[in-house]
Design an enzyme around this catalytic site. Structure first.
Site, PDB file in Angstrom:
ATOM      1  N   HIS A 132     -42.657  14.701  12.295  1.00 48.23           N
ATOM      2  CA  HIS A 132     -42.690  15.805  11.313  1.00 48.23           C
ATOM      3  C   HIS A 132     -41.302  16.024  10.702  1.00 48.23           C
ATOM      4  O   HIS A 132     -40.999  17.124  10.263  1.00 48.23           O
ATOM      5  CB  HIS A 132     -43.190  17.103  11.949  1.00 48.23           C
ATOM      6  N   LYS A 143     -20.394  11.458  -7.560  1.00 49.47           N
ATOM      7  CA  LYS A 143     -21.667  10.889  -7.107  1.00 49.47           C
ATOM      8  C   LYS A 143     -21.647   9.392  -6.854  1.00 49.47           C
ATOM      9  O   LYS A 143     -21.044   8.628  -7.599  1.00 49.47           O
ATOM     10  CB  LYS A 143     -22.744  11.168  -8.165  1.00 49.47           C
ATOM     11  N   SER A 146     -22.657   8.802 -11.592  1.00 44.18           N
ATOM     12  CA  SER A 146     -23.298   9.738 -12.507  1.00 44.18           C
ATOM     13  C   SER A 146     -22.412   9.864 -13.727  1.00 44.18           C
ATOM     14  O   SER A 146     -21.189   9.781 -13.635  1.00 44.18           O
ATOM     15  CB  SER A 146     -23.445  11.095 -11.822  1.00 44.18           C
ATOM     16  N   GLU A 178     -34.069   3.905  -4.417  1.00 44.74           N
ATOM     17  CA  GLU A 178     -34.969   4.786  -5.164  1.00 44.74           C
ATOM     18  C   GLU A 178     -35.903   3.979  -6.061  1.00 44.74           C
ATOM     19  O   GLU A 178     -37.104   4.254  -6.147  1.00 44.74           O
ATOM     20  CB  GLU A 178     -34.162   5.773  -6.015  1.00 44.74           C
TER      21      GLU A 178
END
Ligand code: ARG
Length: 477
Positions: A164, A291, A285, A298
């Protein structure tokens, strides 16, 4: 000049037609700009067919020689990029056949004897896919090797195992990675299994019913390296199970990759900080200078969506098609091609990002960096060894359900004190159950917890090392 010649197709199919095809229809029905990628399979299939036609005395030896010469020429034109693909010739098959006839005349027109584009296209896709299956099998092995290579360096590195996404029990990072090796190993099994069904020869089915020429289908199958021939002509030209099976296999691969990618994204987040990726696999970024984003992971996660979509598309494509061939089947190609491209590209880049680049001598450079301290710190938060305390009490004679309850009280108090179970003094622990003695602290360490799970398939380092050895054995090149 005969009106039956293929390069007259831009006008009409045959004497039966009284007007040329509409421009819109030409564009709508043409597949040559995507099916040309099967050109090598198309030529290979045609050569095997011609060789058999000659052996059976259906065409002459000179025809065969002409066909072989013409095909060699076409092959070099395509490889050189000088072959002119024509939209009005509809597909890869008619483009190559028309060029052959231009090059060698009547022999080119004899090639299609006892054959239809229906059994030809089914043969081409199977041949082409077989090559891609073999390439994919190698990439799947590379992916497993990449994971094993990181695993073997991290057997003693401990991170919290989650259920979980809540801290559950400590596990070895190697054990965690080897879970993915199991998934990819099952994928490899599925691939080897479906290859057997892909690798059967449709040629000889002709349009749908077989042919009146005395073909030797077994000979063609042997020439092309097929494991056997399709046994029903109607099925041979209309079956696309093999495309669905491959896409279904690829869907599972992509789902496995996607889960791994998701973990990499999470691990890379500052809030976990479990791993780092080399700069070469990250992007920045345009607005936030700090970043470094795990875009590759992804995208891999995102690309699973298109493969799932292709599976749905192919299944739906087949639903409701009456026997035998229907033009619907031309729609099998783009989803199948994109599935192959996506799964191959994704496996390759993910394996490299994780395991590093492999040099010719097998050595690796780069790959993901493991932050063992951060993993361990996280494992020390969240009472990951609570089960170990319960197990300890069970070994001292307490029934498990009672032990579970005792430990729940201890955890509750430890939370209030802001301490880990292992940080509670022995006297405090003895307050929960008098059977607790000084050896409890060993049971409450992360390594004690790991070592205790010495069951086949468990996370104890000795078990994990045995699994790594098994994988090495299995993945030997
Ligand atoms: N381009 C077609 C396909 O991909 C080849 C078979 C066409 N056969 C036909 N009878 N129209 O399926």
């Amino acid at each position: 000049m005969s009106t039956h010649q293929l390069d007259k197709k831009s006008q009409a199919w045959s004497a039966l037609f009284s007007e040329p095809m509409s421009e819109l229809v030409k564009r709508y029905t043409s597949s040559v700009f995507f099916d040309q990628r099967m050109w090598a399979a198309d030529i290979e299939g045609s050569l095997a067919h011609a060789d058999m036609l000659a052996a059976q005395g259906i065409i002459g030896a000179q025809d065969l020689a002409d066909i072989q010469r013409g095909m060699a020429q076409i092959r070099s034109e395509i490889e050189a990029g000088t072959f002119e693909w024509k939209l009005e010739l509809e597909d890869v098959h008619l483009n190559i056949e028309a060029r052959l006839t231009t090059l060698v005349g009547d022999a080119g027109k004899r090639l299609h004897t006892g054959r239809s584009r229906n059994d030809q296209v089914a043969t081409d896709v199977r041949l082409w896919l077989r090559g891609e299956i073999d390439a994919t099998a190698v990439l799947l092995e590379d992916m497993q090797r990449a994971l094993v290579s990181v695993a073997e360096k991290n057997v003693e590195v401990i991170l919290p195992g989650f259920t979980h996404l809540q801290v559950a029990q400590p596990v070895s990072f190697a054990h965690h990675l080897l879970a993915y090796v199991e998934m990819f190993a099952r994928d490899a099994e599925r691939l080897a299994d479906l290859r057997r069904r892909v690798n059967r020869l449709p040629l000889g089915a002709a349009a749908l019913a077989g042919t009146s020429y005395p073909l030797d289908r077994e000979r063609v199958a042997r020439t092309l390296g097929f494991d056997g021939v399709c046994q029903n002509s109607l099925d041979a030209v209309s079956d696309r199970d093999f495309a669905i099976e491959f896409t279904s296999f690829a869907t599972l691969v992509m789902i496995h990759v996607s889960r791994l990618a998701e973990e990499i994204v999470v691990w890379m987040s500052q809030n976990f900080g479990f791993i780092n990726l080399s700069d070469r696999y990250c992007t920045g970024s345009s607005i936030m200078p700090q970043k470094r984003n795990p875009d590759v992971a992804e995208l891999a996660r995102g690309k699973s969506g298109r493969v799932v979509g292709h599976l749905m598309g192919l299944i739906t494509l087949m639903k409701g098609q009456p026997l035998a061939y229907n033009k619907d089947n031309q729609e099998d190609k783009e989803p199948l091609f994109d599935t192959v491209d996506t799964v191959k590209d994704t496996l390759r880049i993910m394996a490299e990002m994780i395991g590093g680049e492999v040099a010719a001598d097998g050595s690796r450079s780069g790959g993901l960096t493991v932050k063992a301290d951060a993993m361990e710190r996280a494992a020390l938060r969240g009472y990951a060894t609570a089960t170990d305390l319960a197990d300890y009490l069970v070994k001292k004679g307490l029934p498990f359900r009672d032990a579970h309850e005792v430990v729940a009280h201890a955890v509750k108090d430890a939370i209030a004190l802001g301490r880990d179970l292992s940080e509670l003094p022995l006297e405090t622990l003895q307050g929960y159950d008098a059977r607790i003695t000084a050896d409890v602290h060993e049971a409450l360490t992360l390594s004690g917890s790991l070592n205790a799970r010495n069951v086949l398939g468990g996370t104890a380092p000795v078990q994990v090392r045995a699994q790594i050895a098994r994988h090495h054995q299995r993945l030997q090149a």
